[in-house]
Design a protein around this motif. Structure first.
Motif, PDB file in Angstrom:
ATOM      1  N   VAL A 170       0.801  -1.233  -0.074  1.00  0.00           N
ATOM      2  CA  VAL A 170      -0.029   0.026  -0.036  1.00  0.00           C
ATOM      3  C   VAL A 170       0.785   1.272  -0.060  1.00  0.00           C
ATOM      4  CG1 VAL A 170      -2.053  -1.252   0.948  1.00  0.00           C
ATOM      5  CG2 VAL A 170      -0.280  -0.149   2.490  1.00  0.00           C
ATOM      6  N   ARG A 171       2.217   1.220   0.149  1.00  0.00           N
ATOM      7  CA  ARG A 171       2.893   2.508   0.206  1.00  0.00           C
ATOM      8  C   ARG A 171       4.553   1.681  -0.059  1.00  0.00           C
ATOM      9  NH1 ARG A 171       2.413   7.496   2.038  1.00  0.00           N
ATOM     10  NH2 ARG A 171       4.279   8.910   2.441  1.00  0.00           N
ATOM     11  N   LYS A 172       5.341   2.592  -0.764  1.00  0.00           N
ATOM     12  CA  LYS A 172       6.683   2.533  -1.044  1.00  0.00           C
ATOM     13  C   LYS A 172       7.455   3.554  -0.264  1.00  0.00           C
ATOM     14  CE  LYS A 172       5.904   0.500  -5.773  1.00  0.00           C
ATOM     15  NZ  LYS A 172       6.563   0.904  -7.362  1.00  0.00           N
ATOM     16  N   GLY A 173       8.190   2.969   0.625  1.00  0.00           N
ATOM     17  CA  GLY A 173       8.963   3.924   1.357  1.00  0.00           C
ATOM     18  C   GLY A 173       8.330   4.445   2.561  1.00  0.00           C
ATOM     19  N   ARG A 174       9.163   4.817   3.840  1.00  0.00           N
ATOM     20  CA  ARG A 174       8.536   5.449   4.686  1.00  0.00           C
ATOM     21  C   ARG A 174       9.337   6.813   5.226  1.00  0.00           C
ATOM     22  NH1 ARG A 174      10.654   3.562   9.445  1.00  0.00           N
ATOM     23  NH2 ARG A 174      12.054   1.811   9.272  1.00  0.00           N
ATOM     24  N   PRO A 175       9.429   7.771   4.509  1.00  0.00           N
ATOM     25  CA  PRO A 175      10.615   8.624   5.041  1.00  0.00           C
ATOM     26  C   PRO A 175       9.914   9.556   6.320  1.00  0.00           C
ATOM     27  CG  PRO A 175       9.136   9.508   3.113  1.00  0.00           C
ATOM     28  CD  PRO A 175       9.168   8.008   3.172  1.00  0.00           C
ATOM     29  N   LEU A 176      10.753   9.371   7.242  1.00  0.00           N
ATOM     30  CA  LEU A 176      10.427  10.027   8.786  1.00  0.00           C
ATOM     31  C   LEU A 176       9.631   9.108   9.513  1.00  0.00           C
ATOM     32  CD1 LEU A 176       9.928  13.695   7.753  1.00  0.00           C
ATOM     33  CD2 LEU A 176      11.858  12.825   8.787  1.00  0.00           C
ATOM     34  N   TRP A 177       8.922   8.109   8.987  1.00  0.00           N
ATOM     35  CA  TRP A 177       7.973   7.428   9.582  1.00  0.00           C
ATOM     36  C   TRP A 177       8.525   6.344  10.609  1.00  0.00           C
ATOM     37  CZ3 TRP A 177       2.595   8.386   8.452  1.00  0.00           C
ATOM     38  CH2 TRP A 177       2.347   9.494   7.491  1.00  0.00           C
ATOM     39  N   GLU A 178       7.977   6.472  11.867  1.00  0.00           N
ATOM     40  CA  GLU A 178       8.344   5.348  12.847  1.00  0.00           C
ATOM     41  C   GLU A 178       7.190   4.876  13.487  1.00  0.00           C
ATOM     42  OE1 GLU A 178      11.205   4.514  13.724  1.00  0.00           O
ATOM     43  OE2 GLU A 178      12.538   5.916  12.570  1.00  0.00           O
ATOM     44  N   LEU A 179       5.867   5.480  13.061  1.00  0.00           N
ATOM     45  CA  LEU A 179       4.720   5.054  14.008  1.00  0.00           C
ATOM     46  C   LEU A 179       3.613   5.081  12.756  1.00  0.00           C
ATOM     47  CD1 LEU A 179       3.230   4.496  16.577  1.00  0.00           C
ATOM     48  CD2 LEU A 179       2.721   7.154  16.630  1.00  0.00           C
ATOM     49  N   MET A 180       2.549   3.916  13.059  1.00  0.00           N
ATOM     50  CA  MET A 180       1.628   3.895  11.661  1.00  0.00           C
ATOM     51  C   MET A 180       0.427   3.400  12.572  1.00  0.00           C
ATOM     52  SD  MET A 180      -0.523   3.543   9.330  1.00  0.00           S
ATOM     53  CE  MET A 180      -0.815   1.881   9.240  1.00  0.00           C
ATOM     54  N   PRO A 181      -0.119   4.242  13.350  1.00  0.00           N
ATOM     55  CA  PRO A 181      -1.399   3.563  13.795  1.00  0.00           C
ATOM     56  C   PRO A 181      -2.595   4.009  13.085  1.00  0.00           C
ATOM     57  CG  PRO A 181      -0.804   5.814  14.992  1.00  0.00           C
ATOM     58  CD  PRO A 181       0.138   5.582  13.881  1.00  0.00           C
ATOM     59  N   THR A 182      -3.772   3.680  13.615  1.00  0.00           N
ATOM     60  CA  THR A 182      -5.126   4.290  12.781  1.00  0.00           C
ATOM     61  C   THR A 182      -5.519   5.490  13.418  1.00  0.00           C
ATOM     62  OG1 THR A 182      -6.450   2.959  14.555  1.00  0.00           O
ATOM     63  CG2 THR A 182      -5.719   1.746  12.621  1.00  0.00           C
ATOM     64  N   TRP A 183      -6.375   6.373  12.845  1.00  0.00           N
ATOM     65  CA  TRP A 183      -7.057   7.573  13.195  1.00  0.00           C
ATOM     66  C   TRP A 183      -8.411   7.355  13.614  1.00  0.00           C
ATOM     67  CZ3 TRP A 183      -3.957  10.818  15.027  1.00  0.00           C
ATOM     68  CH2 TRP A 183      -4.520  12.244  15.080  1.00  0.00           C
ATOM     69  N   SER A 184      -9.082   6.522  13.206  1.00  0.00           N
ATOM     70  CA  SER A 184     -10.293   6.051  13.591  1.00  0.00           C
ATOM     71  C   SER A 184     -10.683   4.683  13.244  1.00  0.00           C
ATOM     72  CB  SER A 184     -11.489   7.074  12.735  1.00  0.00           C
ATOM     73  OG  SER A 184     -11.498   6.663  11.393  1.00  0.00           O
ATOM     74  N   ARG A 185     -11.902   4.155  13.864  1.00  0.00           N
ATOM     75  CA  ARG A 185     -11.904   2.442  13.892  1.00  0.00           C
ATOM     76  C   ARG A 185     -12.736   2.319  12.658  1.00  0.00           C
ATOM     77  NH1 ARG A 185     -15.581   1.805  19.045  1.00  0.00           N
ATOM     78  NH2 ARG A 185     -15.846   4.168  19.096  1.00  0.00           N
ATOM     79  N   GLU A 186     -12.930   3.214  11.620  1.00  0.00           N
ATOM     80  CA  GLU A 186     -13.795   3.248  10.415  1.00  0.00           C
ATOM     81  C   GLU A 186     -12.984   3.800   9.233  1.00  0.00           C
ATOM     82  OE1 GLU A 186     -17.480   5.037   8.450  1.00  0.00           O
ATOM     83  OE2 GLU A 186     -17.693   4.844  10.468  1.00  0.00           O
ATOM     84  N   ASN A 187     -12.578   2.795   8.087  1.00  0.00           N
ATOM     85  CA  ASN A 187     -11.726   3.452   7.171  1.00  0.00           C
ATOM     86  C   ASN A 187     -10.340   3.913   7.581  1.00  0.00           C
ATOM     87  OD1 ASN A 187     -13.923   2.286   5.755  1.00  0.00           O
ATOM     88  ND2 ASN A 187     -14.474   4.304   4.696  1.00  0.00           N
ATOM     89  N   ALA A 188      -9.692   3.134   8.368  1.00  0.00           N
ATOM     90  CA  ALA A 188      -8.331   3.782   9.031  1.00  0.00           C
ATOM     91  C   ALA A 188      -7.617   4.423   8.019  1.00  0.00           C
ATOM     92  CB  ALA A 188      -7.668   2.577   9.814  1.00  0.00           C
ATOM     93  N   ASP A 189      -7.145   5.900   8.692  1.00  0.00           N
ATOM     94  CA  ASP A 189      -6.338   6.679   8.034  1.00  0.00           C
ATOM     95  C   ASP A 189      -4.904   6.211   8.312  1.00  0.00           C
ATOM     96  OD1 ASP A 189      -8.309   8.218   7.239  1.00  0.00           O
ATOM     97  OD2 ASP A 189      -8.450   9.129   8.879  1.00  0.00           O
TER      98      ASP A 189
END
Length: 289
Positions: A170-189
């Motif tokens: 679903v994504r290539k690369g993660r510049p700066l990213w250390e955390l990938m949680p969800t933002w809501s219970r529905e269609n998680a951002d």
């Protein structure tokens, strides 16, 4: 910093997300549940703690998620969140286990015996669970050593190592990213933070699971550089602490204080409100989710 599931779910069965935390120096890793009140009200935000498991030090990742089928399998927008299952990755070999929720919050009997659902997960440098496919079941989202983002869709059945389907990028690369949680219970951002810079960024879900096009590319800065930098932050995760239906940011400070930054909405500036201290002495925990 070890990684937890980073997104809190309801464990007690009252529909309100709760915190789990591991105390490594007690009983080879005691796992506690801190009951959420559903209101952001200082040190009363979380109430009594309950011991639910011991011997959890053998896991290098622990979280909660909706993995097992339940009597209420409707989408989140029409049904309250059912009690979540416990899921953990064994440090020795990367085996992934699910402890199904018993349906009753009852101390050490809250979760049933473990069921293995995967192998070799130590190859992933980060993982969490969220309903990315929007079918009502939580999927596994992970980042590999080459900085690729993968989703392992839930099959819709709880069936050992067949519970999750083959992965989709679903994504290539993660510049700066250390955390990938969800933002809501529905269609998680997709939300990420850098402990190096302290910046937090969010990319909205397109409401369609479609490989590399699952998340929008016009990401938004949620917190400026320095807000969640490692000198002032020893843990980050998400929980809907105020009952708004969307997750707030939980941060542990080096002195053991636990603070919540309430999420005010995508159209607010700033997106996050001022932090509210909800606890003290959390340095005894090496995992919070």
């Amino acid at each position: 910093m070890q990684r937890s599931g980073t997104h809190s779910h309801d464990i007690t069965g009252d529909g309100i997300p709760d915190l789990i935390a591991r105390q490594p120096d007690l009983n080879n890793g005691s796992l506690w549940v801190y009951t959420g009140s559903g209101k952001l009200q200082g040190t009363s935000t979380f109430t009594a703690k309950t011991l639910v498991r011991t011997g959890m030090n053998g896991f290098n990742w622990v979280g909660t998620a909706e993995v097992t089928p339940n009597n209420d399998s409707d989408e989140y927008e029409t049904a309250a969140e059912p009690p979540a299952d416990l899921i953990g990755r064994r440090a020795s070999d990367g085996a992934l286990f699910v402890y199904p929720h018993s349906g009753t919050f009852n101390g050490g009997s809250t979760f049933k015996a473990a069921v293995q659902v995967g192998t070799g997960w130590n190859s992933m440098v980060w993982m969490t669970l969220a309903d990315v496919t929007t079918d009502g079941f939580d999927d596994i989202i992970s980042i590999d050593a080459q900085d690729n983002w993968w989703v392992y869709p839930h099959s819709g059945t709880f069936n050992g190592t067949s519970t999750f389907k083959p992965r989709i990028q679903v994504r290539k690369g993660r510049p700066l990213w250390e955390l990938m949680p969800t933002w809501s219970r529905e269609n998680a951002d997709m939300v990420g933070a850098s402990l190096a810079t302290g910046e937090m960024v969010g990319c909205a879900h397109t409401n369609k699971f479609n490989g590399l096009a699952t998340f929008q590319t016009d990401c938004k800065t949620l917190a400026p550089v320095g807000t969640f930098a490692q000198p002032t932050t020893s843990w980050l995760s998400l929980i809907d602490a105020d009952g708004s239906g969307t997750d707030d940011v939980l941060k542990r400070l080096p002195d053991g204080q636990l603070a919540i930054y309430p999420f005010l909405g995508w159209n607010h500036d700033p997106v996050l409100g001022s932090p509210v201290v909800v606890g003290q002495g959390w340095n005894s925990m090496d995992l919070i989710s």
